[in-house]
Design a protein around this motif. Structure first.
Motif, short mmCIF file in Angstrom:
data_model
loop_
_atom_site.label_atom_id
_atom_site.label_comp_id
_atom_site.label_asym_id
_atom_site.label_seq_id
_atom_site.Cartn_x
_atom_site.Cartn_y
_atom_site.Cartn_z
N ARG A 69 0.60 -1.38 0.05
CA ARG A 69 -0.10 0.07 0.17
C ARG A 69 0.69 1.16 -0.04
N VAL A 70 0.56 2.25 -0.97
CA VAL A 70 1.23 3.48 -0.66
C VAL A 70 0.77 4.54 0.48
N HIS A 71 1.87 4.91 0.69
CA HIS A 71 1.50 5.84 2.13
C HIS A 71 2.47 6.87 1.84
N GLU A 72 1.70 8.15 1.67
CA GLU A 72 2.82 9.16 1.38
C GLU A 72 2.17 10.46 1.71
N LEU A 73 2.90 11.62 1.82
CA LEU A 73 2.33 12.87 2.10
C LEU A 73 1.48 13.45 1.01
N THR A 74 2.10 13.56 -0.14
CA THR A 74 1.34 13.93 -1.46
C THR A 74 1.99 13.20 -2.69
N HIS A 75 1.18 13.19 -3.72
CA HIS A 75 1.68 12.67 -5.06
C HIS A 75 2.38 13.91 -5.50
N ARG A 76 3.08 13.88 -6.54
CA ARG A 76 4.03 14.76 -7.31
C ARG A 76 3.80 14.71 -8.88
N GLN A 77 4.04 15.98 -9.33
CA GLN A 77 4.06 16.20 -10.72
C GLN A 77 5.33 17.02 -10.97
N PHE A 78 5.98 16.66 -12.34
CA PHE A 78 7.26 17.49 -12.62
C PHE A 78 6.82 17.82 -14.25
N PHE A 79 7.89 18.76 -14.54
CA PHE A 79 7.83 19.00 -15.94
C PHE A 79 9.09 18.66 -16.81
N ALA A 80 9.04 18.55 -18.01
CA ALA A 80 10.31 17.94 -18.60
C ALA A 80 11.30 19.14 -18.76
N LYS A 81 10.86 20.55 -18.60
CA LYS A 81 11.78 21.56 -18.54
C LYS A 81 12.44 21.81 -17.09
N ASN A 82 12.19 20.85 -16.24
CA ASN A 82 12.76 21.01 -14.82
C ASN A 82 14.38 20.50 -15.00
N HIS A 83 15.03 21.12 -15.55
CA HIS A 83 16.48 20.62 -15.88
C HIS A 83 17.17 20.57 -14.48
N ASN A 84 17.15 21.21 -13.79
CA ASN A 84 17.96 20.99 -12.31
C ASN A 84 17.58 19.77 -11.71
N LEU A 85 16.27 19.55 -11.74
CA LEU A 85 15.60 18.23 -10.98
C LEU A 85 16.21 16.98 -11.83
N ILE A 86 16.18 17.21 -13.09
CA ILE A 86 16.43 15.82 -13.86
C ILE A 86 17.83 15.62 -13.88
N ASN A 87 18.73 16.68 -13.92
CA ASN A 87 20.11 16.35 -14.01
C ASN A 87 20.48 15.90 -12.30
N PHE A 88 19.82 16.59 -11.25
CA PHE A 88 20.31 16.05 -10.14
C PHE A 88 19.92 14.57 -9.75
N LEU A 89 18.79 14.05 -10.28
CA LEU A 89 18.30 12.65 -10.41
C LEU A 89 19.21 11.91 -10.91
N LYS A 90 19.84 12.37 -12.08
CA LYS A 90 20.70 11.48 -12.76
C LYS A 90 21.92 11.34 -11.99
N GLU A 91 22.36 11.95 -11.08
CA GLU A 91 23.58 11.84 -10.21
C GLU A 91 23.38 11.11 -8.99
N ILE A 92 22.27 10.67 -8.71
CA ILE A 92 21.84 9.89 -7.63
C ILE A 92 21.88 8.44 -7.81
N PRO A 93 22.62 7.39 -7.39
CA PRO A 93 22.33 6.26 -7.83
C PRO A 93 21.45 5.56 -7.08
N SER A 94 20.74 4.52 -7.82
CA SER A 94 19.71 3.82 -7.21
C SER A 94 20.06 2.35 -7.68
N GLY A 95 19.01 1.43 -7.01
CA GLY A 95 19.14 0.01 -7.34
C GLY A 95 18.81 -0.37 -8.92
N SER A 96 18.37 0.59 -9.51
CA SER A 96 17.99 0.41 -11.04
C SER A 96 18.84 1.50 -11.82
N GLY A 97 19.86 1.63 -11.19
CA GLY A 97 20.78 2.70 -12.17
C GLY A 97 21.16 4.19 -11.38
#
Length: 520
Positions: A69-97
């Motif tokens: 079951r999902v349990h969270e504070l809120t769901h989230r929406q982002f935009f393809a033009k969010n360059h800072n967020l997308i580049n940041f996510l690319k730098e953080i390793p996870s189990g899938s890359g």
């Protein structure tokens, strides 16, 4: 706030010496503090992070429990033009890359009017010119359906697309920019959209709203999935916060959870601070300090910033409904806003595989919980019992409560960070939380709703930046800052937090380099 002074021994202890790495103390382990920590590690600083909670993530919390079951504070929406967020996510390793792998394209989003059973679908994949024109036409129709006069709809479209300089709009609120006082039907439509989308108030800067409403303009990010709107396939703790915290720990960042800042120690010249006292009376010594804390906490610690800080708090929270399979009522639902909801509802429907089979989660975020009256019980959320909240949310979503009787319905849960407590608990354990008045629950017991978090909406008058004039070794990060270098100004978004954290860390590194050069 009373300022204190360190004794001579303590003062000497926090000076940066020799070739040792400068020490950075970051207060706040939300996404802003964690992003600053990430940047400071890359710059070679010795980093420690402090937070009053026993977990990292701040408002960015959410996970999947053992039952799927999902349990969270809120769901989230982002935009393809969010360059800072997308580049940041690319730098953080996870189990899938990398954490970028958690993003997926939200190809369809919706406006709905529950009480009239009306839904308008919007395409959010790549647009041909014809598709974009059709999408814009549906947007105009939604305004017409909401009884916005045609002349106001036409005026709004022109107002939205006209080029403006930043200087023209500095200090201009959305109320003034879109003439709320003279265009009441347009104001009613925009208020409901902006409230459900980002919790915006009438005093939110017009610059932020133009960024938001023009999110489809410009190029898509070349690393983003092929849609203008993006979502996370997992709750944010699983998708980002936990991998990021683990990554920072591996990089040598020291976390001190359960540590709350109480006061600062300015030196005699009042151009630096020499330490931060915690509530347990320990003193944190460092060369540089970053406050990535809620606005009112920063304001209490650094009273000199008060004249530059102007903001509204908007109470918002997430709730989850669970189903063992996808009900017919949810089959055409993806991500959307409920425009006739007084609580500013938005929703997100996800289906995932679990060890017990499929699980569908209807995640609902409600906003302005302390003021707006729900149509079913004629009360704000903070004056409803938990059962009434459950009923009210479904009634505002669908105009009826049939889903509670559905064979696949498995339950309802209040998202992380909110609960009902006794008056005694409110006074002793939850005095720092946002809270409501007494509610008498179904058992006749007095209770209070408490919420750990609120959306921070900077107003058009807010001019607080990442640097603090009074102290050369103090820096700020957070969603409420209004730095003129920001290119994405929409508050309560991860993009704004990450971009501001990048600016904060860059300012800190520049200051450290400059001071190092001066000592040589």
């Amino acid at each position: 706030m009373t300022f204190h002074s360190l004794n001579k021994g303590e003062e000497e202890a926090c000076a940066c010496t020799g070739s040792s790495r400068p020490k950075v103390a970051i207060f706040g382990a939300g996404i802003s503090g964690l992003a600053v920590a990430h940047n400071c590690v890359k710059q070679g600083f010795d980093v420690s992070v402090y937070d009053k909670e026993l977990y990292t993530g701040g408002k960015c919390i959410g996970t999947v429990d053992e039952g799927g079951r999902v349990h969270e504070l809120t769901h989230r929406q982002f935009f393809a033009k969010n360059h800072n967020l997308i580049n940041f996510l690319k730098e953080i390793p996870s189990g899938s890359g990398s954490c970028l792998g958690s993003l997926y394209p939200q190809n369809i989003v919706q406006f709905s009017w529950a009480q009239s059973n009306k839904t308008i679908q919007f395409q959010r994949g790549y647009f041909t010119r014809l598709e974009k024109l059709w999408d814009d036409a549906k947007s105009a129709y939604s305004m017409r359906y909401a009884q916005v006069p045609l002349k106001d709809t036409f005026w709004f479209k022109q107002r939205l697309q006209k080029p403006y300089s930043t200087e023209e709009l500095l200090g201009v609120s959305v109320r003034d920019f879109f003439s709320y006082d003279s265009r009441p039907q347009l104001a009613a439509f925009l208020r409901s959209v902006l409230l459900g989308w980002i919790g915006a108030t009438d005093e939110t800067p017009a610059l932020a709203i133009l960024d938001l409403l023009n999110n489809k303009d410009g190029e898509l990010h070349n690393s983003a999935p092929d849609a203008y709107s993006l979502g996370m396939s997992k709750p944010i703790s699983d998708a980002l916060i936990n991998p990021l915290t683990h990554h920072l720990q591996k990089q040598g960042v020291q976390f001190h959870l359960g540590s709350k800042a109480k006061a600062i120690y300015p030196n005699k010249a009042r151009t630096r601070i020499d330490g931060v006292r915690l509530h347990d009376e320990h003193t944190v010594l460092a060369d540089y300090y970053v406050f990535a804390l809620p606005a009112h906490v920063t304001k209490s610690l650094l009273t000199e910033t008060s004249s530059a800080l102007s903001y509204d708090y908007v109470l918002s929270h997430g709730f989850q409904f669970y189903f063992s399979r996808l009900p017919a009522e949810l089959k055409n639902r993806t991500v959307g806003l409920v425009l006739d909801s007084p609580w500013g509802l938005s929703y997100h429907v996800t289906t995932r595989s679990t060890p017990r089979g499929e699980m569908t989660c209807l995640s609902v975020t409600a906003t302005e919980l302390d003021n707006a009256l729900g149509p079913l019980y004629q009360k704000p959320m903070l004056l409803c019992t938990e059962e009434q909240v459950k009923d009210e949310l479904l009634f505002q979503l669908f105009g009826q409560l049939d889903l509670l009787e559905h064979a696949a319905y498995q339950g309802f849960r209040v998202g992380l960070g909110a609960k009902m407590v006794t008056p005694q608990e409110l006074e002793t354990l939850y005095s720092d939380c946002f809270h409501g008045d007494i509610v008498i629950n179904e058992r006749g017991q007095p209770r209070h709703w408490v919420l750990q978090h609120a959306l921070t909406q900077p107003t058009a008058q807010n001019v607080l930046t990442t640097t603090v004039k009074n102290f050369s070794n103090v820096f700020l990060s957070g969603e409420y800052l209004s730095d003129p270098r920001q290119t994405w100004r929409v508050p309560v978004t991860l993009e704004r937090c990450i971009e501001t954290a990048n600016l904060c860390a860059a300012d800190l590194a520049e200051r450290a380099h400059s001071e190092c050069e001066e000592r040589r």
